[in-house]
Design a protein around this motif. Structure first.
Motif, PDB file in Angstrom:
ATOM      1  N   ALA A 170       0.852  -1.198   0.000  1.00  0.00           N
ATOM      2  CA  ALA A 170       0.000   0.000   0.000  1.00  0.00           C
ATOM      3  C   ALA A 170       0.884   1.243   0.000  1.00  0.00           C
ATOM      4  N   LEU A 171       0.487   2.232  -0.769  1.00  0.00           N
ATOM      5  CA  LEU A 171       1.245   3.474  -0.815  1.00  0.00           C
ATOM      6  C   LEU A 171       1.185   4.148   0.550  1.00  0.00           C
ATOM      7  N   SER A 172       2.297   4.770   0.909  1.00  0.00           N
ATOM      8  CA  SER A 172       2.322   5.476   2.197  1.00  0.00           C
ATOM      9  C   SER A 172       1.407   6.689   2.106  1.00  0.00           C
ATOM     10  N   GLN A 173       1.008   7.149   3.273  1.00  0.00           N
ATOM     11  CA  GLN A 173       0.177   8.352   3.300  1.00  0.00           C
ATOM     12  C   GLN A 173       1.008   9.517   2.812  1.00  0.00           C
ATOM     13  N   GLN A 174       0.376  10.383   2.107  1.00  0.00           N
ATOM     14  CA  GLN A 174       1.086  11.553   1.615  1.00  0.00           C
ATOM     15  C   GLN A 174       0.589  12.772   2.344  1.00  0.00           C
ATOM     16  N   TYR A 175       1.510  13.659   2.591  1.00  0.00           N
ATOM     17  CA  TYR A 175       1.183  14.897   3.290  1.00  0.00           C
ATOM     18  C   TYR A 175       1.756  16.037   2.484  1.00  0.00           C
ATOM     19  N   ASP A 176       0.915  16.938   2.101  1.00  0.00           N
ATOM     20  CA  ASP A 176       1.383  18.103   1.365  1.00  0.00           C
ATOM     21  C   ASP A 176       1.710  19.205   2.360  1.00  0.00           C
ATOM     22  N   MET A 177       2.936  19.670   2.292  1.00  0.00           N
ATOM     23  CA  MET A 177       3.369  20.758   3.163  1.00  0.00           C
ATOM     24  C   MET A 177       2.643  22.033   2.760  1.00  0.00           C
ATOM     25  N   PRO A 178       2.239  22.823   3.732  1.00  0.00           N
ATOM     26  CA  PRO A 178       1.612  24.096   3.378  1.00  0.00           C
ATOM     27  C   PRO A 178       2.634  25.008   2.705  1.00  0.00           C
ATOM     28  N   LYS A 179       2.137  25.878   1.894  1.00  0.00           N
ATOM     29  CA  LYS A 179       3.018  26.818   1.202  1.00  0.00           C
ATOM     30  C   LYS A 179       3.696  27.717   2.238  1.00  0.00           C
ATOM     31  N   ALA A 180       4.961  27.978   2.025  1.00  0.00           N
ATOM     32  CA  ALA A 180       5.709  28.858   2.926  1.00  0.00           C
ATOM     33  C   ALA A 180       5.293  30.298   2.681  1.00  0.00           C
ATOM     34  N   ASP A 181       5.212  31.047   3.764  1.00  0.00           N
ATOM     35  CA  ASP A 181       4.895  32.469   3.668  1.00  0.00           C
ATOM     36  C   ASP A 181       6.185  33.219   3.348  1.00  0.00           C
ATOM     37  N   PRO A 182       6.307  33.817   2.166  1.00  0.00           N
ATOM     38  CA  PRO A 182       7.567  34.490   1.832  1.00  0.00           C
ATOM     39  C   PRO A 182       7.830  35.718   2.684  1.00  0.00           C
ATOM     40  N   ASN A 183       6.824  36.224   3.374  1.00  0.00           N
ATOM     41  CA  ASN A 183       7.013  37.409   4.211  1.00  0.00           C
ATOM     42  C   ASN A 183       7.885  37.127   5.431  1.00  0.00           C
ATOM     43  N   ILE A 184       8.021  35.858   5.814  1.00  0.00           N
ATOM     44  CA  ILE A 184       8.841  35.563   6.974  1.00  0.00           C
ATOM     45  C   ILE A 184      10.314  35.811   6.691  1.00  0.00           C
ATOM     46  N   LEU A 185      10.666  35.902   5.430  1.00  0.00           N
ATOM     47  CA  LEU A 185      12.045  36.151   5.067  1.00  0.00           C
ATOM     48  C   LEU A 185      12.410  37.630   5.133  1.00  0.00           C
ATOM     49  N   LYS A 186      11.415  38.480   5.203  1.00  0.00           N
ATOM     50  CA  LYS A 186      11.690  39.907   5.301  1.00  0.00           C
ATOM     51  C   LYS A 186      12.298  40.189   6.661  1.00  0.00           C
ATOM     52  N   GLN A 187      13.196  41.164   6.700  1.00  0.00           N
ATOM     53  CA  GLN A 187      13.893  41.471   7.934  1.00  0.00           C
ATOM     54  C   GLN A 187      12.913  42.044   8.945  1.00  0.00           C
ATOM     55  N   ALA A 188      12.903  41.432  10.124  1.00  0.00           N
ATOM     56  CA  ALA A 188      12.046  41.906  11.204  1.00  0.00           C
ATOM     57  C   ALA A 188      12.659  43.155  11.815  1.00  0.00           C
ATOM     58  N   PRO A 189      11.823  44.044  12.354  1.00  0.00           N
ATOM     59  CA  PRO A 189      12.378  45.228  13.011  1.00  0.00           C
ATOM     60  C   PRO A 189      13.247  44.818  14.190  1.00  0.00           C
ATOM     61  N   LYS A 190      14.249  45.599  14.486  1.00  0.00           N
ATOM     62  CA  LYS A 190      15.142  45.296  15.595  1.00  0.00           C
ATOM     63  C   LYS A 190      14.381  45.432  16.908  1.00  0.00           C
ATOM     64  N   ALA A 191      14.856  44.682  17.900  1.00  0.00           N
ATOM     65  CA  ALA A 191      14.192  44.668  19.205  1.00  0.00           C
ATOM     66  C   ALA A 191      14.105  46.070  19.796  1.00  0.00           C
ATOM     67  N   ALA A 192      15.153  46.866  19.642  1.00  0.00           N
ATOM     68  CA  ALA A 192      15.144  48.206  20.218  1.00  0.00           C
ATOM     69  C   ALA A 192      14.065  49.076  19.575  1.00  0.00           C
ATOM     70  N   GLU A 193      13.782  48.844  18.282  1.00  0.00           N
ATOM     71  CA  GLU A 193      12.764  49.629  17.604  1.00  0.00           C
ATOM     72  C   GLU A 193      11.370  49.233  18.058  1.00  0.00           C
ATOM     73  N   GLN A 194      11.195  47.990  18.455  1.00  0.00           N
ATOM     74  CA  GLN A 194       9.891  47.516  18.872  1.00  0.00           C
ATOM     75  C   GLN A 194       9.596  47.873  20.329  1.00  0.00           C
ATOM     76  N   THR A 195      10.633  48.090  21.110  1.00  0.00           N
ATOM     77  CA  THR A 195      10.475  48.317  22.536  1.00  0.00           C
ATOM     78  C   THR A 195      10.028  49.740  22.804  1.00  0.00           C
ATOM     79  N   ARG A 196       9.087  49.868  23.718  1.00  0.00           N
ATOM     80  CA  ARG A 196       8.674  51.188  24.178  1.00  0.00           C
ATOM     81  C   ARG A 196       9.477  51.483  25.437  1.00  0.00           C
ATOM     82  N   TRP A 197      10.408  52.395  25.327  1.00  0.00           N
ATOM     83  CA  TRP A 197      11.302  52.730  26.417  1.00  0.00           C
ATOM     84  C   TRP A 197      10.699  53.826  27.279  1.00  0.00           C
ATOM     85  N   SER A 198      11.005  53.777  28.553  1.00  0.00           N
ATOM     86  CA  SER A 198      10.648  54.876  29.444  1.00  0.00           C
ATOM     87  C   SER A 198      11.803  55.083  30.407  1.00  0.00           C
ATOM     88  N   ILE A 199      11.939  56.324  30.857  1.00  0.00           N
ATOM     89  CA  ILE A 199      12.974  56.661  31.833  1.00  0.00           C
ATOM     90  C   ILE A 199      12.336  57.570  32.868  1.00  0.00           C
TER      91      ILE A 199
END
Length: 181
Positions: free
Chosen positions: A49-78
């Motif tokens: 019997a043929l093995s079960q086949q699983y189709d991988m979901p399409k990759a989101d190409p947006n994940i390859l875009k550079q994420a903002p740096k942590a310092a830019e995302q952080t709301r700083w207070s002093i």
């Protein structure tokens, strides 16, 4: 050892044959059973019997875009922790200690700049406490800024008004011993 090799061969043959669905088995003159995905003289064809086949979901190409740096995302207070706003400091030497806190904690390369009466007090520093000497009598305003690696202001405190009380040189309590009159 032979059994382990046989199981390994069976597993490999099954995996390869899973795509075609056919596997061939035969026994040689020494009694060793062989498995293959290719026909062999005297081999029996077995359908798998043929093995079960699983189709991988399409990759989101947006994940390859550079994420903002942590310092830019952080709301700083002093915040200025001490002295408190509207505090009166009675310090004859005119010394004032200033303690600040950042949220979140400072990162390497960040600095704190202290201002008194709108003017910077010394250079920006990597510590969260300052001592100002020879503060004149009277009302003063202090504030602090948090500065990042690229010299951008990323947070600024609310200003605090401070009242410095210093004894006058003309005060009776400051007269030299033996003086009077």
């Amino acid at each position: 050892m032979k059994q382990a090799l046989l199981i390994l061969l069976l597993a490999a043959s099954t995996a390869m044959a899973a795509e075609s669905g056919k596997i061939y088995t035969w026994t040689d003159a020494q009694g060793v059973v062989h498995y293959s995905d290719k026909p062999h003289p005297g081999a029996k064809e077995t359908n798998v019997a043929l093995s079960q086949q699983y189709d991988m979901p399409k990759a989101d190409p947006n994940i390859l875009k550079q994420a903002p740096k942590a310092a830019e995302q952080t709301r700083w207070s002093i915040t200025i922790l001490s002295p408190a706003d509207e505090a009166t400091l009675r310090e004859n030497d005119g010394e004032m200690s200033v303690s600040v806190q950042t949220q979140p904690a400072m990162l390497p390369g960040q600095r704190v700049q202290l201002f008194m009466d709108g003017k910077p007090v010394g250079a920006a520093r990597t510590v969260s406490s300052f001592v100002i000497r020879d503060v004149e009598r009277g009302e003063h305003s202090i504030k602090v800024q948090l500065i990042d690696r690229s010299n951008q202001i990323i947070a600024e405190s609310e200003p605090h008004t401070i009242y410095m009380h210093r004894a006058s040189i003309f005060s009776p309590s400051r007269q030299p011993a033996g003086g009077g009159g």
